[in-house]
Design a protein around this motif. Structure first.
Motif, PDB file in Angstrom:
ATOM      1  N   ASP A  34      -2.909   2.128 -12.197  1.00 18.98           N
ATOM      2  CA  ASP A  34      -4.317   2.286 -11.872  1.00 18.98           C
ATOM      3  C   ASP A  34      -4.778   3.727 -12.061  1.00 18.98           C
ATOM      4  N   VAL A  35      -4.000   4.688 -11.558  1.00 16.43           N
ATOM      5  CA  VAL A  35      -4.349   6.099 -11.748  1.00 16.43           C
ATOM      6  C   VAL A  35      -4.420   6.438 -13.230  1.00 16.43           C
ATOM      7  N   ALA A  36      -3.417   5.985 -13.984  1.00 16.42           N
ATOM      8  CA  ALA A  36      -3.348   6.331 -15.402  1.00 16.42           C
ATOM      9  C   ALA A  36      -4.483   5.710 -16.198  1.00 16.42           C
ATOM     10  N   MET A  37      -4.829   4.457 -15.906  1.00 18.96           N
ATOM     11  CA  MET A  37      -5.888   3.835 -16.711  1.00 18.96           C
ATOM     12  C   MET A  37      -7.257   4.387 -16.337  1.00 18.96           C
ATOM     13  N   ASN A  38      -7.461   4.791 -15.075  1.00 15.12           N
ATOM     14  CA  ASN A  38      -8.711   5.453 -14.718  1.00 15.12           C
ATOM     15  C   ASN A  38      -8.829   6.812 -15.398  1.00 15.12           C
ATOM     16  N   GLY A  52       0.809  -1.213   0.000  1.00 14.42           N
ATOM     17  CA  GLY A  52       0.000   0.000   0.000  1.00 14.42           C
ATOM     18  C   GLY A  52       0.840   1.260   0.000  1.00 14.42           C
ATOM     19  N   LEU A  53       1.938   1.254   0.752  1.00 17.00           N
ATOM     20  CA  LEU A  53       2.812   2.427   0.785  1.00 17.00           C
ATOM     21  C   LEU A  53       3.442   2.684  -0.580  1.00 17.00           C
ATOM     22  N   GLY A  54       3.775   1.605  -1.286  1.00 13.06           N
ATOM     23  CA  GLY A  54       4.298   1.773  -2.635  1.00 13.06           C
ATOM     24  C   GLY A  54       3.291   2.461  -3.539  1.00 13.06           C
ATOM     25  N   SER A  55       2.040   2.036  -3.450  1.00 10.71           N
ATOM     26  CA  SER A  55       0.998   2.641  -4.285  1.00 10.71           C
ATOM     27  C   SER A  55       0.742   4.092  -3.913  1.00 10.71           C
ATOM     28  N   VAL A  56       0.630   4.359  -2.603  1.00 10.92           N
ATOM     29  CA  VAL A  56       0.342   5.718  -2.151  1.00 10.92           C
ATOM     30  C   VAL A  56       1.488   6.667  -2.498  1.00 10.92           C
ATOM     31  N   THR A  57       2.720   6.140  -2.555  1.00  8.18           N
ATOM     32  CA  THR A  57       3.870   6.959  -2.945  1.00  8.18           C
ATOM     33  C   THR A  57       3.825   7.321  -4.425  1.00  8.18           C
ATOM     34  N   MET A  58       3.474   6.336  -5.270  1.00  3.76           N
ATOM     35  CA  MET A  58       3.565   6.540  -6.718  1.00  3.76           C
ATOM     36  C   MET A  58       2.328   7.184  -7.319  1.00  3.76           C
ATOM     37  N   MET A  59       1.173   7.009  -6.706  1.00  6.35           N
ATOM     38  CA  MET A  59      -0.059   7.533  -7.314  1.00  6.35           C
ATOM     39  C   MET A  59      -0.045   9.048  -7.504  1.00  6.35           C
ATOM     40  N   PRO A  60       0.330   9.853  -6.493  1.00 11.68           N
ATOM     41  CA  PRO A  60       0.364  11.304  -6.724  1.00 11.68           C
ATOM     42  C   PRO A  60       1.379  11.714  -7.783  1.00 11.68           C
ATOM     43  N   ILE A  61       2.499  10.982  -7.870  1.00  9.99           N
ATOM     44  CA  ILE A  61       3.516  11.297  -8.876  1.00  9.99           C
ATOM     45  C   ILE A  61       2.947  11.079 -10.270  1.00  9.99           C
ATOM     46  N   PHE A  62       2.295   9.940 -10.464  1.00 10.05           N
ATOM     47  CA  PHE A  62       1.691   9.672 -11.772  1.00 10.05           C
ATOM     48  C   PHE A  62       0.546  10.635 -12.055  1.00 10.05           C
ATOM     49  N   GLY A  63      -0.224  11.008 -11.029  1.00  7.50           N
ATOM     50  CA  GLY A  63      -1.302  11.969 -11.228  1.00  7.50           C
ATOM     51  C   GLY A  63      -0.793  13.306 -11.715  1.00  7.50           C
ATOM     52  N   ALA A  64       0.325  13.766 -11.157  1.00 10.33           N
ATOM     53  CA  ALA A  64       0.902  15.044 -11.579  1.00 10.33           C
ATOM     54  C   ALA A  64       1.402  14.975 -13.017  1.00 10.33           C
ATOM     55  N   ILE A  65       2.038  13.856 -13.377  1.00 12.33           N
ATOM     56  CA  ILE A  65       2.516  13.694 -14.753  1.00 12.33           C
ATOM     57  C   ILE A  65       1.348  13.674 -15.736  1.00 12.33           C
ATOM     58  N   ILE A  66       0.275  12.976 -15.347  1.00 14.41           N
ATOM     59  CA  ILE A  66      -0.908  12.889 -16.212  1.00 14.41           C
ATOM     60  C   ILE A  66      -1.518  14.262 -16.436  1.00 14.41           C
ATOM     61  N   SER A  81      -2.630  10.867 -20.144  1.00 14.83           N
ATOM     62  CA  SER A  81      -2.525   9.585 -19.451  1.00 14.83           C
ATOM     63  C   SER A  81      -1.813   8.496 -20.250  1.00 14.83           C
ATOM     64  N   ALA A  82      -1.702   8.641 -21.576  1.00 13.25           N
ATOM     65  CA  ALA A  82      -1.219   7.531 -22.402  1.00 13.25           C
ATOM     66  C   ALA A  82       0.221   7.130 -22.065  1.00 13.25           C
ATOM     67  N   SER A  91      -6.008  11.651  -9.096  1.00 12.96           N
ATOM     68  CA  SER A  91      -4.917  11.185  -8.244  1.00 12.96           C
ATOM     69  C   SER A  91      -5.244  11.379  -6.765  1.00 12.96           C
ATOM     70  N   VAL A  92      -5.908  12.504  -6.427  1.00  7.70           N
ATOM     71  CA  VAL A  92      -6.297  12.726  -5.035  1.00  7.70           C
ATOM     72  C   VAL A  92      -7.303  11.671  -4.584  1.00  7.70           C
ATOM     73  N   ALA A  93      -8.338  11.457  -5.402  1.00  4.98           N
ATOM     74  CA  ALA A  93      -9.377  10.495  -5.032  1.00  4.98           C
ATOM     75  C   ALA A  93      -8.847   9.070  -5.006  1.00  4.98           C
ATOM     76  N   THR A  94      -8.033   8.710  -6.005  1.00  2.26           N
ATOM     77  CA  THR A  94      -7.516   7.345  -6.033  1.00  2.26           C
ATOM     78  C   THR A  94      -6.513   7.092  -4.923  1.00  2.26           C
ATOM     79  N   THR A  95      -5.682   8.088  -4.604  1.00  2.00           N
ATOM     80  CA  THR A  95      -4.720   7.894  -3.514  1.00  2.00           C
ATOM     81  C   THR A  95      -5.439   7.662  -2.191  1.00  2.00           C
ATOM     82  N   LEU A  96      -6.430   8.503  -1.901  1.00  2.00           N
ATOM     83  CA  LEU A  96      -7.190   8.309  -0.660  1.00  2.00           C
ATOM     84  C   LEU A  96      -7.964   6.994  -0.702  1.00  2.00           C
TER      85      LEU A  96
END
Length: 397
Positions: free
Chosen positions: A125-129, A64-78, A83-84, A340-345
């Motif tokens: 997950d963030v990117a495909m959503n 879970g910590l791995g996901s919570v760490t990477m999700m905001p990073i990918f959200g910012a890039i997206i 997203s592609a 990214s905010v919603a998916t991270t939470l």
């Protein structure tokens, strides 16, 4: 590869009618296959590493910590680039991590592999959503529930086959087969995803956290349904084996039943949502999901618990798709940032909370834990009004 122009400056590859809508659906399936394959692996890791429920809970927490760490990073890039590209990178990096954790010899090296697994699966997950939201906007038609239906199909396949393959091929053979299957899917699907990069003249989206409370509240709404889903993914097999005496191959069917009914309901969820509205769909689902978890908690035998987990999946199936669709359509907030905010939470529930459940399970029976989670699902009714942001006029194909 021909390129078909889509509304909003987006483009998507098509080949023989296999376009972005089915590409993103297939990627949901691949992501679910990886998560579903993880579910029956937890008791196997506990046996190989000779660790307790609390220590296994630490591994789940690391995921879970791995996901919570990477999700905001990918959200910012997206938010900046679409997203592609992030979707392709995250998927390729996630594919070998299940095999990597099977090759690692000790709990620390396994923990590192689990962290990478959680991080890249979460980023994917963030990117495909976000990509699914872009397809929804381009088509002016809801597809999010059916995309999550494909995720559930993948998760069901991974969980149901996982116990059988682990018993027949061993841990490494199982992981190798899953990695090859995911790799083949990525080779087929990634060239066909919707390219939704912002128009060159558009101002870049700000990469700061939104001031509006809406994405955080929608994330809390997702959290209420994703904690129970995460508990079923990570602990249903252990509950069936330890508390109800199920065999290793039967234990995988706890989450498989949940994922299967989730898939069935999600494939009709878009039409239900359009007919009843997102708010009413969410409310009905919360009640059914709570009843299913209560049934699993009070089950006298594995069969009844599996049936309860199936009913829980039926209820919670459309809660997360509605929440994520709402997060990607908030006014004044870039879809990547809101998502990214919603998916991270939300994914704190599916990834971090189950790790904490491992510690609780050292002192409290799983039956009591699942009863408490039934109450948590019902609490999502308080925030159900936020689902209105998932409703929009759908026209065209």
């Amino acid at each position: 590869m021909s390129m078909a122009a889509l509304p909003g400056g987006a483009t998507g590859g098509t080949r023989g009618g296999f376009g972005p809508r089915w590409a993103v659906s297939g990627l949901f399936f691949a992501n679910g296959l990886m998560i579903g394959s993880w579910a029956p692996k937890v008791p196997v890791l506990m046996q190989r590493l000779q660790i307790s429920e609390a220590e296994a809970g630490l591994l789940v927490l690391v995921l879970g910590l791995g996901s919570v760490t990477m999700m905001p990073i990918f959200g910012a890039i997206i938010a900046r680039r679409g997203s592609a590209g992030p979707l392709r990178r995250a998927a390729v990096l996630a594919a070998p991590t299940l095999l990597l954790m099977s090759l690692m010899p000790g709990i620390w090296s396994v923990g590192l592999a689990v962290f990478l697994f959680g991080g890249f699966v979460g980023g994917m997950d963030v990117a495909m959503n976000a990509n699914a939201v872009a397809v929804e906007r381009a088509r002016r038609r809801a597809i999010m529930s059916s995309c999550h239906g494909f995720w559930s199909l993948g998760a069901m396949a991974g969980a149901a086959a996982g116990g059988i393959l682990l018993a027949g091929l061993g841990e490494r053979g199982h992981a190798l087969l899953v990695t090859l299957a995911v790799g083949g899917l990525l080779w087929l699907l990634l060239p066909r995803v919707l390219v939704d990069a912002p128009h060159p003249e558009a101002a870049p989206a700000p990469l700061r956290l939104p001031r509006s409370p809406l994405p955080y509240l929608i994330g809390l709404l997702a959290l209420c349904s994703m904690i129970p889903e995460g508990a079923i993914i990570d602990w249903a097999a252990v509950y069936l084996r330890r508390d109800l005496g199920a065999s290793i191959w039967v234990s995988g069917f706890g989450f498989a039943a949940c994922a299967g009914t989730m898939a069935l309901m999600r494939f009709v969820g878009d039409s239900i949502r359009q007919r009843l509205g997102a708010r009413q769909t969410l409310r009905l689902g919360a009640v059914v999901g709570a009843l299913g978890l209560a049934m699993a908690a009070l089950a006298p035998a594995p069969g009844w618990a599996i049936l309860g987990f199936g009913l829980a999946g039926l209820g919670i199936s459309n809660l997360v798709p509605i929440a994520f669709s709402a997060a990607g359509n908030l006014p004044g907030i870039a879809p990547g940032i809101g998502m990214s905010v919603a998916t991270t939470l939300g994914y704190c529930g599916i990834l971090v909370a189950p790790g904490l459940i491992g510690f609780v399970a050292e002192h409290v029976a799983f039956s009591a834990i699942f009863l408490g989670l039934a109450v948590l699902i019902l609490s999502s009714l308080i925030l159900s009004g936020l689902a209105r942001h998932a409703d929009f006029d759908h026209g065209g194909d």
